[in-house]
Design a protein around this motif. Sequence first.
Motif, mmCIF file in Angstrom:
data_model
loop_
_atom_site.group_PDB
_atom_site.id
_atom_site.type_symbol
_atom_site.label_atom_id
_atom_site.label_comp_id
_atom_site.label_asym_id
_atom_site.label_seq_id
_atom_site.Cartn_x
_atom_site.Cartn_y
_atom_site.Cartn_z
ATOM 1 N N SER A 1 0.738 -1.215 -0.100
ATOM 2 C CA SER A 1 0.024 0.026 0.146
ATOM 3 C C SER A 1 0.995 1.343 0.220
ATOM 4 O O SER A 1 0.122 2.140 0.275
ATOM 5 C CB SER A 1 -0.913 0.175 1.071
ATOM 6 N N LYS A 2 2.199 1.200 -0.080
ATOM 7 C CA LYS A 2 3.103 2.182 -0.204
ATOM 8 C C LYS A 2 2.835 3.095 0.980
ATOM 9 O O LYS A 2 2.860 4.423 0.969
ATOM 10 C CB LYS A 2 2.778 3.327 -1.335
ATOM 11 N N ASP A 3 3.072 2.371 2.319
ATOM 12 C CA ASP A 3 3.184 3.169 3.624
ATOM 13 C C ASP A 3 1.781 3.765 3.850
ATOM 14 O O ASP A 3 1.801 4.951 4.280
ATOM 15 C CB ASP A 3 4.081 3.888 3.734
ATOM 16 N N ASN A 4 0.614 3.013 3.752
ATOM 17 C CA ASN A 4 -0.637 3.419 4.103
ATOM 18 C C ASN A 4 -0.724 3.649 5.639
ATOM 19 O O ASN A 4 -0.444 2.849 6.170
ATOM 20 C CB ASN A 4 -1.707 2.572 3.801
ATOM 21 N N LEU B 1 7.844 2.508 17.004
ATOM 22 C CA LEU B 1 8.245 4.253 16.832
ATOM 23 C C LEU B 1 8.354 4.473 15.439
ATOM 24 O O LEU B 1 7.837 5.651 14.923
ATOM 25 C CB LEU B 1 9.286 4.710 17.695
ATOM 26 N N GLU B 2 9.148 3.710 14.755
ATOM 27 C CA GLU B 2 9.652 4.283 13.498
ATOM 28 C C GLU B 2 8.137 4.097 12.479
ATOM 29 O O GLU B 2 7.917 5.097 11.713
ATOM 30 C CB GLU B 2 10.510 2.911 12.662
ATOM 31 N N ASP B 3 7.274 3.442 12.803
ATOM 32 C CA ASP B 3 5.939 3.435 12.066
ATOM 33 C C ASP B 3 5.213 4.416 12.391
ATOM 34 O O ASP B 3 4.600 5.208 11.439
ATOM 35 C CB ASP B 3 5.283 2.093 12.159
ATOM 36 N N MET B 4 5.038 4.684 13.823
ATOM 37 C CA MET B 4 4.367 5.952 14.066
ATOM 38 C C MET B 4 4.810 7.219 13.716
ATOM 39 O O MET B 4 4.093 8.274 13.523
ATOM 40 C CB MET B 4 4.103 5.942 15.939
ATOM 41 N N GLU B 5 6.198 7.411 13.674
ATOM 42 C CA GLU B 5 7.113 8.504 13.012
ATOM 43 C C GLU B 5 6.315 8.853 11.691
ATOM 44 O O GLU B 5 6.155 9.956 11.082
ATOM 45 C CB GLU B 5 8.533 8.511 13.199
ATOM 46 N N LYS B 6 6.436 7.844 10.620
ATOM 47 C CA LYS B 6 6.050 7.738 9.332
ATOM 48 C C LYS B 6 4.475 8.220 9.208
ATOM 49 O O LYS B 6 3.921 9.091 8.475
ATOM 50 C CB LYS B 6 5.959 6.423 8.552
ATOM 51 N N VAL B 7 3.417 7.749 10.195
ATOM 52 C CA VAL B 7 2.119 8.105 10.193
ATOM 53 C C VAL B 7 2.056 9.401 10.651
ATOM 54 O O VAL B 7 1.264 10.090 10.044
ATOM 55 C CB VAL B 7 1.545 7.208 11.451
ATOM 56 N N ILE B 8 2.691 10.006 11.639
ATOM 57 C CA ILE B 8 2.234 11.496 11.977
ATOM 58 C C ILE B 8 2.911 12.238 10.902
ATOM 59 O O ILE B 8 2.591 13.352 10.589
ATOM 60 C CB ILE B 8 3.317 11.775 13.322
ATOM 61 N N GLN B 9 4.207 11.906 10.144
ATOM 62 C CA GLN B 9 4.700 12.502 9.117
ATOM 63 C C GLN B 9 3.517 12.955 8.000
ATOM 64 O O GLN B 9 3.484 13.772 7.389
ATOM 65 C CB GLN B 9 5.802 12.325 8.535
ATOM 66 N N SER C 1 -8.531 12.819 10.595
ATOM 67 C CA SER C 1 -9.673 13.473 11.585
ATOM 68 C C SER C 1 -8.745 13.677 12.829
ATOM 69 O O SER C 1 -7.588 13.520 13.083
ATOM 70 C CB SER C 1 -10.451 12.534 12.059
ATOM 71 N N LEU C 2 -9.257 14.798 13.392
ATOM 72 C CA LEU C 2 -8.571 15.378 14.668
ATOM 73 C C LEU C 2 -8.675 14.329 15.772
ATOM 74 O O LEU C 2 -7.358 14.201 16.446
ATOM 75 C CB LEU C 2 -9.615 16.493 15.369
ATOM 76 N N LYS C 3 -9.450 13.544 15.981
ATOM 77 C CA LYS C 3 -9.266 12.178 16.952
ATOM 78 C C LYS C 3 -8.134 11.628 16.721
ATOM 79 O O LYS C 3 -7.438 10.889 17.421
ATOM 80 C CB LYS C 3 -10.641 11.539 16.975
ATOM 81 N N THR C 4 -7.964 11.080 15.106
ATOM 82 C CA THR C 4 -6.974 10.293 14.795
ATOM 83 C C THR C 4 -5.545 10.702 15.067
ATOM 84 O O THR C 4 -4.729 10.120 15.721
ATOM 85 C CB THR C 4 -7.107 9.929 13.240
ATOM 86 N N ARG C 5 -5.454 12.000 14.795
ATOM 87 C CA ARG C 5 -4.318 12.673 15.090
ATOM 88 C C ARG C 5 -3.750 12.677 16.574
ATOM 89 O O ARG C 5 -2.702 12.561 17.215
ATOM 90 C CB ARG C 5 -4.098 13.985 14.661
ATOM 91 N N VAL C 6 -4.770 12.998 17.568
ATOM 92 C CA VAL C 6 -4.813 13.014 18.881
ATOM 93 C C VAL C 6 -4.179 11.805 19.256
ATOM 94 O O VAL C 6 -3.385 11.530 20.111
ATOM 95 C CB VAL C 6 -5.913 13.491 19.638
ATOM 96 N N GLU C 7 -4.792 10.583 18.795
ATOM 97 C CA GLU C 7 -4.594 9.285 19.340
ATOM 98 C C GLU C 7 -3.052 8.798 18.781
ATOM 99 O O GLU C 7 -2.295 8.091 19.307
ATOM 100 C CB GLU C 7 -5.594 8.274 18.682
ATOM 101 N N ASP C 8 -2.865 9.344 17.551
ATOM 102 C CA ASP C 8 -1.596 9.080 17.036
ATOM 103 C C ASP C 8 -0.389 9.508 17.946
ATOM 104 O O ASP C 8 0.548 8.644 18.461
ATOM 105 C CB ASP C 8 -1.294 9.567 15.460
ATOM 106 N N HIS C 9 -0.609 10.690 18.323
ATOM 107 C CA HIS C 9 0.515 11.503 19.057
ATOM 108 C C HIS C 9 0.690 10.641 20.652
ATOM 109 O O HIS C 9 1.800 10.442 21.053
ATOM 110 C CB HIS C 9 0.084 12.889 19.430
ATOM 111 N N CYS C 10 -0.440 10.415 20.915
ATOM 112 C CA CYS C 10 -0.588 9.465 22.199
ATOM 113 C C CYS C 10 -0.262 8.021 22.349
ATOM 114 O O CYS C 10 0.777 7.934 23.313
ATOM 115 C CB CYS C 10 -2.162 9.198 22.850
ATOM 116 N N LEU C 11 -0.239 7.646 21.223
ATOM 117 C CA LEU C 11 0.479 6.305 20.966
ATOM 118 C C LEU C 11 1.937 6.405 21.065
ATOM 119 O O LEU C 11 2.633 5.381 21.563
ATOM 120 C CB LEU C 11 -0.338 5.706 19.686
#
Length: 673
Positions: free
Chosen positions: A530-533, A554-562, A568-578
């Motif tokens: 999925s090319k880093d979905n 952590l490497e995966d979450m760094e890619k997600v946050i980038q 959605s706002l909720k998704t972004r909040v949860e990503d930072h918390c994770l």
Amino acid sequence: DICDHLLAAEQKTYCNTLLALRGFCSLHAHDHQQALQDFQRVVGHDSPHPNSCIKALCGRGLIRISGGSHYLAALDYITACQLKLEETIFTIKSYVPWNQRGLLLKVLQEEGQKMLQKKRYLGGSSACDHLGFFCLFVCLVFFSRDAPGVYQLASLLVELDTSDEASRILCADALYQMGCAEEAHKLLLLALSGNPQRSPILARLALLQLKKGFMYDGNQLLKKVIRIGDTSCLLPIMDIFKDEDRKLMQTHCRLRALTILKDKQEDADIKEAIAYLSFAIIASGGYDEDCLLIRARCYGRLGQKKTAIFDFNAVLKENPRNVQALSGRGFIYLALKQQKEAVQDLTSALKVKAGAVIPAILSLKHEAQALITQWLLQHGRTALTELVATKDLSKEGTLGDLLMIAKALIKICKDSQYHIFYTDVLIANGKYEEALDHLQEAFGSSLADDFASARLAVLQLKKRNVPVTAHSFSILAKGDERELVFLLNFVDAKQQQHLSQVAAQEGKVLIKEHRYEKALGYYTLAVLTSKDNPRYLRQRAACLTHLKKYDKALEDMEKVIQKHGHNSLKTRVEDHCLKGRLLLSVAEEEAAVKQYIEALQLDESMALCSIMNGPGSEILTKTFHKIAQYNFEMQRYEEAWKITDYGLKIDKNTELKKLKTRLKREASSCSVH
């Protein structure tokens, strides 16, 4: 003055003699122009006196030497010798100053040698300019037969200095070209008696003995030259030897070298063979392909690798597709550990004639075979990876070369990696049935090898068997992610999308069953296809967290946050918390606090809800207090205030309240000061 007076007299007697004498007087007085005019009048006379003409030719020759016209000077002395040798000798001894004779002899020797070597030619009529009618016939006869004229010149030089070896050799060379081999042989033996270690004489004698059929005697003389170590003495001699005699020398020396190499293998024997091969190459005129190749291999065996490359280069300059030279030079580069050059040469050789190169590689020692096959495999895989990554499979020439390399490798070595590479090249060429047949032939029907199974999965995907392909790819994803990335180049975009969906669904099922290790392979496949979905990255990060592989998560979450942007706002909040929770797991507390502050800044209520699910407000506020306290101690009050403020939003922690009071007091103190 006397000559002028006699020449001015009414009765003209001994005119040519007087002109020749006056010419030498002017020459000794350094009046070259007047001298040349007098000598020219004598030579150009319709019926000159022979002895006077000889004097004039000798005098004019001296003037020409001083003017740099050495060739024309030599012609003058040859013409004089052909008129009357004794008179020429007398003239030189009587009229040429002793301090000029050394230069005269040297110039005449060099020019005579050049004439025999055919390095001088008559250009138009310039060489005969001003020779005069009397001498013109003699000059033309000389040009038609160089050797007799040079013999006359050499005889003159020998008479002038009987101890000079170079003059004797010149005389012998002229006799040889005139067909007087016996006389030349006798003269060389006489010269050799004065210096038995002279290579130029020994080499000439060797040729004459071979010419007479005395092979043993000729070979013994060549051995003496080899022991002396002056094989280069043959270079100037070869221009003198006749074509048939050079061929005779070339053939004899080549056969002698082959005999030595067949019977003996010591370093001394190889060096002797090299000397004979050098003789053969020189005799050939500088290029004998077989001898150059054999000599190059000999140098390689002696460890003289750079010299071996020089000989291989000489062959390839004339014949760039010579398989023996290409493979031979490739093996030398292999010994020198020059990977790029070795691969380039051996690949070129395989393209020309693989049937000759493969046995040559198989004849190498096991270590060398292993190294060169690994280099060829590395080169082939790199080229194939670039080719399939760019999707430019139209380069039939490149694919053809890779197929040729792959076929050679499976003939040289039976290791699975070479069969895998061959299969990859077949797939890249679109030969799916042939690739399938080779897989089953090389690995059997079970295909226990994961890499082989992955290739089978690629082929099965062509038949729309997605679940089976996903299973094989998930296994490979856990073991060698780079290999999976390479194979996905063979899968089109639509198939990759389908694979990612199937893999993610299977991963979710396995997570519910707590089979995290197996689920990880499927999630990795989903991420790659999925090319880093971000959705699949989050799922893999969660799986990695279960496996306590926090760094990878952590490497995966760094890619997600980038890739935050349209989430959605909720998704972004949860990503930072994770990510904050993962950082706490690896004891990166300060970084974790920053992530939770990011989440609180985005939406406080959502962030607090996520914190309650883990790690909990009590644990987190202790971390906030610790980091805030550290900043306070480091007098970074603004940062400490910010962390304390956000920490109190999570929980009204007593320690945080105390720290905030101290920060207020510190702030008031700073204001007073």
